[in-house]
Write an enzyme that holds these catalytic residues in place. Structure first.
Site, PDB file in Angstrom:
ATOM      1  N   SER A   1     -15.914 -25.687   2.135  1.00  0.00           N
ATOM      2  CA  SER A   1     -16.016 -26.967   2.842  1.00  0.00           C
ATOM      3  C   SER A   1     -17.168 -27.738   2.225  1.00  0.00           C
ATOM      4  O   SER A   1     -18.080 -27.132   1.642  1.00  0.00           O
ATOM      5  CB  SER A   1     -16.314 -26.719   4.329  1.00  0.00           C
ATOM      6  OG  SER A   1     -16.738 -27.914   4.966  1.00  0.00           O
TER       7      SER A   1
ATOM      8  N   TYR B   1     -21.515 -23.066  10.787  1.00  0.00           N
ATOM      9  CA  TYR B   1     -20.410 -23.457   9.900  1.00  0.00           C
ATOM     10  C   TYR B   1     -20.932 -23.710   8.481  1.00  0.00           C
ATOM     11  O   TYR B   1     -20.369 -23.226   7.499  1.00  0.00           O
ATOM     12  CB  TYR B   1     -19.726 -24.703  10.463  1.00  0.00           C
ATOM     13  CG  TYR B   1     -18.444 -25.070   9.755  1.00  0.00           C
ATOM     14  CD1 TYR B   1     -17.294 -24.301   9.921  1.00  0.00           C
ATOM     15  CD2 TYR B   1     -18.378 -26.183   8.924  1.00  0.00           C
ATOM     16  CE1 TYR B   1     -16.118 -24.638   9.274  1.00  0.00           C
ATOM     17  CE2 TYR B   1     -17.201 -26.531   8.276  1.00  0.00           C
ATOM     18  CZ  TYR B   1     -16.075 -25.754   8.455  1.00  0.00           C
ATOM     19  OH  TYR B   1     -14.906 -26.084   7.809  1.00  0.00           O
TER      20      TYR B   1
HETATM   21  P1  NAD Z   1      -7.073 -25.350  12.152  1.00  0.00           P
HETATM   22  O1  NAD Z   1      -7.921 -25.012  13.314  1.00  0.00           O
HETATM   23  O2  NAD Z   1      -5.905 -26.235  12.318  1.00  0.00           O
HETATM   24  O3  NAD Z   1      -6.590 -23.995  11.427  1.00  0.00           O
HETATM   25  C1  NAD Z   1      -7.361 -22.838  11.370  1.00  0.00           C
HETATM   26  C2  NAD Z   1      -6.428 -21.674  11.614  1.00  0.00           C
HETATM   27  O4  NAD Z   1      -7.181 -20.443  11.483  1.00  0.00           O
HETATM   28  C3  NAD Z   1      -5.851 -21.700  13.032  1.00  0.00           C
HETATM   29  O5  NAD Z   1      -4.441 -21.638  13.008  1.00  0.00           O
HETATM   30  C4  NAD Z   1      -6.461 -20.484  13.702  1.00  0.00           C
HETATM   31  O6  NAD Z   1      -5.607 -19.873  14.652  1.00  0.00           O
HETATM   32  C5  NAD Z   1      -6.721 -19.572  12.498  1.00  0.00           C
HETATM   33  N1  NAD Z   1      -7.741 -18.584  12.841  1.00  0.00           N
HETATM   34  C6  NAD Z   1      -8.920 -18.801  13.456  1.00  0.00           C
HETATM   35  N2  NAD Z   1      -9.544 -17.635  13.689  1.00  0.00           N
HETATM   36  C7  NAD Z   1      -8.749 -16.668  13.182  1.00  0.00           C
HETATM   37  C8  NAD Z   1      -8.850 -15.256  13.123  1.00  0.00           C
HETATM   38  N3  NAD Z   1      -9.903 -14.610  13.637  1.00  0.00           N
HETATM   39  N4  NAD Z   1      -7.845 -14.564  12.530  1.00  0.00           N
HETATM   40  C9  NAD Z   1      -6.765 -15.202  12.014  1.00  0.00           C
HETATM   41  N5  NAD Z   1      -6.612 -16.537  12.061  1.00  0.00           N
HETATM   42  C10 NAD Z   1      -7.597 -17.265  12.644  1.00  0.00           C
HETATM   43  O7  NAD Z   1      -8.064 -25.960  11.059  1.00  0.00           O
HETATM   44  P2  NAD Z   1      -7.777 -26.482   9.588  1.00  0.00           P
HETATM   45  O8  NAD Z   1      -8.304 -27.844   9.524  1.00  0.00           O
HETATM   46  O9  NAD Z   1      -6.386 -26.213   9.164  1.00  0.00           O
HETATM   47  O10 NAD Z   1      -8.795 -25.541   8.786  1.00  0.00           O
HETATM   48  C11 NAD Z   1      -8.396 -24.542   7.872  1.00  0.00           C
HETATM   49  C12 NAD Z   1      -9.607 -24.169   7.032  1.00  0.00           C
HETATM   50  O11 NAD Z   1     -10.090 -25.326   6.356  1.00  0.00           O
HETATM   51  C13 NAD Z   1     -10.787 -23.602   7.806  1.00  0.00           C
HETATM   52  O12 NAD Z   1     -11.370 -22.527   7.076  1.00  0.00           O
HETATM   53  C14 NAD Z   1     -11.731 -24.759   7.869  1.00  0.00           C
HETATM   54  O13 NAD Z   1     -13.076 -24.338   8.000  1.00  0.00           O
HETATM   55  C15 NAD Z   1     -11.481 -25.433   6.546  1.00  0.00           C
HETATM   56  N6  NAD Z   1     -11.851 -26.842   6.482  1.00  0.00           N
HETATM   57  C16 NAD Z   1     -11.267 -27.743   7.307  1.00  0.00           C
HETATM   58  C17 NAD Z   1     -11.648 -29.076   7.222  1.00  0.00           C
HETATM   59  C18 NAD Z   1     -11.051 -30.114   8.125  1.00  0.00           C
HETATM   60  O14 NAD Z   1     -11.631 -31.185   8.252  1.00  0.00           O
HETATM   61  N7  NAD Z   1      -9.900 -29.862   8.743  1.00  0.00           N
HETATM   62  C19 NAD Z   1     -12.615 -29.470   6.293  1.00  0.00           C
HETATM   63  C20 NAD Z   1     -13.164 -28.512   5.463  1.00  0.00           C
HETATM   64  C21 NAD Z   1     -12.771 -27.206   5.554  1.00  0.00           C
END
Ligand code: NAD
Length: 262
Positions: free
Chosen positions: A144, A157
């Protein structure tokens, strides 16, 4: 259908979430069979149906990445079901609480590290052990922009995503002798989506000097710091992941691609 990933099997964690699903659909469009892993059953089922609609094989695996034994078992089941894992998108993550460091809850800090770092490490370990045997594989870890510059009110985070960048660099070196590439992607402010809505709301509630208490203003303040002056769309992530996973990137390992609008 494009065929860059024909006959390839991709494991995607966090596949019930926004980015996991969008990337699963992209890899499926390019011909990959998809193993979808998540902790939330109904989200996983919805993703599986959407991936199958692309005409590829998809299987779902309910698994908590913080449970190392469950991860070992899930990875073994994916290998048994599909015969191999060629590609890993190590994407599951949790954003944690929003509070300045002197008020940040220790238990939440531990939970964020457990999911985003130890959980991602367990997946990386189990999948790479399989790839080492095959002397082949490509991995993309989800980092990220919070792991490039520490954002305010996000101690856990930010720390977890800095750790993912470091883990990516070390793993790229450890696995290079086995023809396995390990890279990372670092999205910045991506929206709309669950994480964007949540961070705008919770940042405005921190009542710190960095953000307004009005979520609309907070949104403007955040986007004001982005040179392209807009949020990224979730759909702007899968192309970078797909590129790094593919044979178009065979001499690229250990990098962290910023998907951040500058
Ligand atoms: P999201 O919350 O839609 O998806 C995250 C998924 O991870 C969820 O489906 C959740 O159920 C799953 N998860 C959480 N804990 C878990 C566990 N213990 N075991 C298995 N699965 C688990 O969020 P997203 O936006 O799709 O994010 C995905 C990744 O991208 C994350 O690592 C997040 O940190 C990273 N990210 C997101 C953004 C953003 O703005 N959306 C920006 C930078 C990085």
């Amino acid at each position: 259908m494009k065929t860059r990933f024909k006959d390839k099997v991709a494991l995607i964690t966090g596949a019930g979430g926004d980015i996991g699903l969008a990337t699963a659909l992209r890899l499926a469009e390019e011909g990959a069979s998809i193993a979808l892993l998540d902790i939330v059953e109904d989200k996983l089922a919805a993703s599986k149906a959407k991936v199958e609609a692309k005409g590829v094989r998809a299987e779902s695996y309910i698994c908590d990445v913080t449970d190392a034994n469950a991860v070992k078992d899930a990875v073994a089941r994916v290998i048994a079901d599909f015969g191999a894992i060629d590609l890993l998108f190590n994407n599951a993550g949790y954003q944690g609480a929003f509070a300045p460091v002197h008020k940040y809850d220790v238990e939440d800090f531990a939970r964020v590290m457990d999911i985003n770092v130890t959980g991602a490490f367990s997946v990386l370990k189990e999948v790479s052990a399989h790839m080492v045997e095959r002397k082949s594989g490509s991995i993309v870890n989800m980092a990220s922009m919070a792991g490039v510059g520490g954002p305010p009110n996000m101690a856990a985070y930010g720390a977890s995503k800095f750790a993912m960048v470091g883990l990516t660099e070390t793993a790229s070196k450890d696995l290079a002798p086995y023809n396995i590439r390990v890279n990372a992607v670092s999205p910045g402010l991506m929206g709309p989506g669950f994480m964007w809505d949540r961070q705008v709301k919770l940042q405005s509630e921190t009542n710190t000097q960095y953000f307004s208490t009005d979520p609309k203003q907070t949104e403007k303040q955040m986007i004001g710091g982005v040179p392209l002056r807009r949020c990224g769309s979730i759909d702007e992530i899968p192309g970078a992941v797909s590129f790094l996973l593919s044979d178009d990137a065979t001499y690229i390992t250990g990098v962290n691609i910023r998907i951040s609008g500058g």
